[in-house]
Scaffold this active site. Structure first.
Site, short mmCIF file in Angstrom:
data_model
loop_
_atom_site.label_atom_id
_atom_site.label_comp_id
_atom_site.label_asym_id
_atom_site.label_seq_id
_atom_site.Cartn_x
_atom_site.Cartn_y
_atom_site.Cartn_z
N GLY A 131 0.82 -1.21 0.00
CA GLY A 131 0.00 0.00 0.00
C GLY A 131 0.84 1.25 0.00
N ASN A 132 0.20 2.37 0.22
CA ASN A 132 0.92 3.65 0.25
C ASN A 132 0.28 4.55 1.30
OD1 ASN A 132 -1.16 5.46 -1.10
ND2 ASN A 132 -0.95 3.81 -2.60
N ARG A 133 0.84 5.72 1.48
CA ARG A 133 0.44 6.57 2.61
C ARG A 133 -0.64 7.59 2.28
NH1 ARG A 133 5.37 9.36 4.87
NH2 ARG A 133 3.83 10.15 6.34
#
Ligand code: CTP
Ligand code: CA
Length: 224
Positions: free
Chosen positions: A33-35
């Protein structure tokens, strides 16, 4: 709802906004995932709605509440986001891609948890490229439709940042690119933002900083 600054200048317009960050599953309990928190996208959806638009929000793992009254489509992965935005954008006047789309997904998603005992001290994951959704939308764009991309970059030098943005805008083929600088403690999950907007061809058409909602309104001003 908030009283819109410039009146209902998006009345009768259909606006599609993608927001959040996709998650690409490795196994039933893990993902890549990412932020991205979804805040800027939710602010754009909310501002567009206040200006009279009919809004579809395509949401990938938002950390904030979506605005009431928008049509919400929840997605997990880049491929799901692609399907949802392709469908929703057919009748859209404006498509704003704030979502952080995973560039790669695991080549395989396991049905059972990956075990340490299989891998040992290092584990190599094979990833395959996801489609470039924005570039795909741009290649199929209807006359009059406005396509907006976002780029969060870690480049610290302002002129190199703009250059990067210009190249990215040209590669995507969108009408606008909203550019901002991010870092370990900048740009994510924050209430404010600082952006530069480039239009097709590379000219800077707007610079704004402030709350994500005020930045959203400035971006909509440019689109309108
Ligand atoms: N985007 C997309 N599909 C992808 C990746 C990105 O539609 N597979 C969209 C994002 O929603 C954003 C814009 O493209 O609006 C720019 O995303 P960005 O990640 O900055 O661009 P990339 O082309 O993926 O380049 P980079 O290698 O810098 O990540
Ligand atoms: Ca990317």
């Amino acid at each position: 709802a908030r009283a819109p600054r410039g009146g209902v200048d998006l009345a009768g317009k259909r606006v599609v906004v993608t927001a959040g960050g996709t998650r690409e599953p490795l196994d039933p309990v893990r993902f890549l995932g990412n932020r991205s928190s979804g805040r800027q996208g939710v602010a754009i959806a909310s501002a567009a709605q206040a200006r009279g638009a009919e809004v579809v929000l395509i949401a990938a793992h938002l950390e904030v509440e979506p605005p009431e009254g928008v049509e919400l489509v929840e997605v997990q992965t880049a491929l799901e986001l692609e399907e949802a935005v392709t469908e929703a954008s057919r009748a859209a006047d404006i498509v704003v891609m704030t979502a952080a789309v995973a560039d790669y997904r695991p080549a395989e998603t396991r049905d059972a948890k990956i075990k340490k005992s299989e891998a040992g001290q290092t584990l190599t994951l094979e990833l395959v490229a996801n489609p470039d959704i924005l570039a795909g939308l741009a290649s199929r764009k209807r006359d009059g439709q406005v396509l907006v991309g976002f780029a969060a970059e870690t480049e610290p030098d302002p002129s190199a940042l703009i250059e990067l943005g210009r190249n990215k805008l040209a590669a995507k083929g969108s009408d606008f690119l909203v550019l901002n600088q991010v870092g370990w403690s900048q740009g994510f999950a924050t209430e404010s933002n600082e952006v530069v907007v480039l239009r097709k061809g590379g000219d800077i058409v707007m610079e704004a900083s402030g709350s994500k909602l005020s930045v959203a309104d400035r971006i909509l001003d440019v689109i309108v």
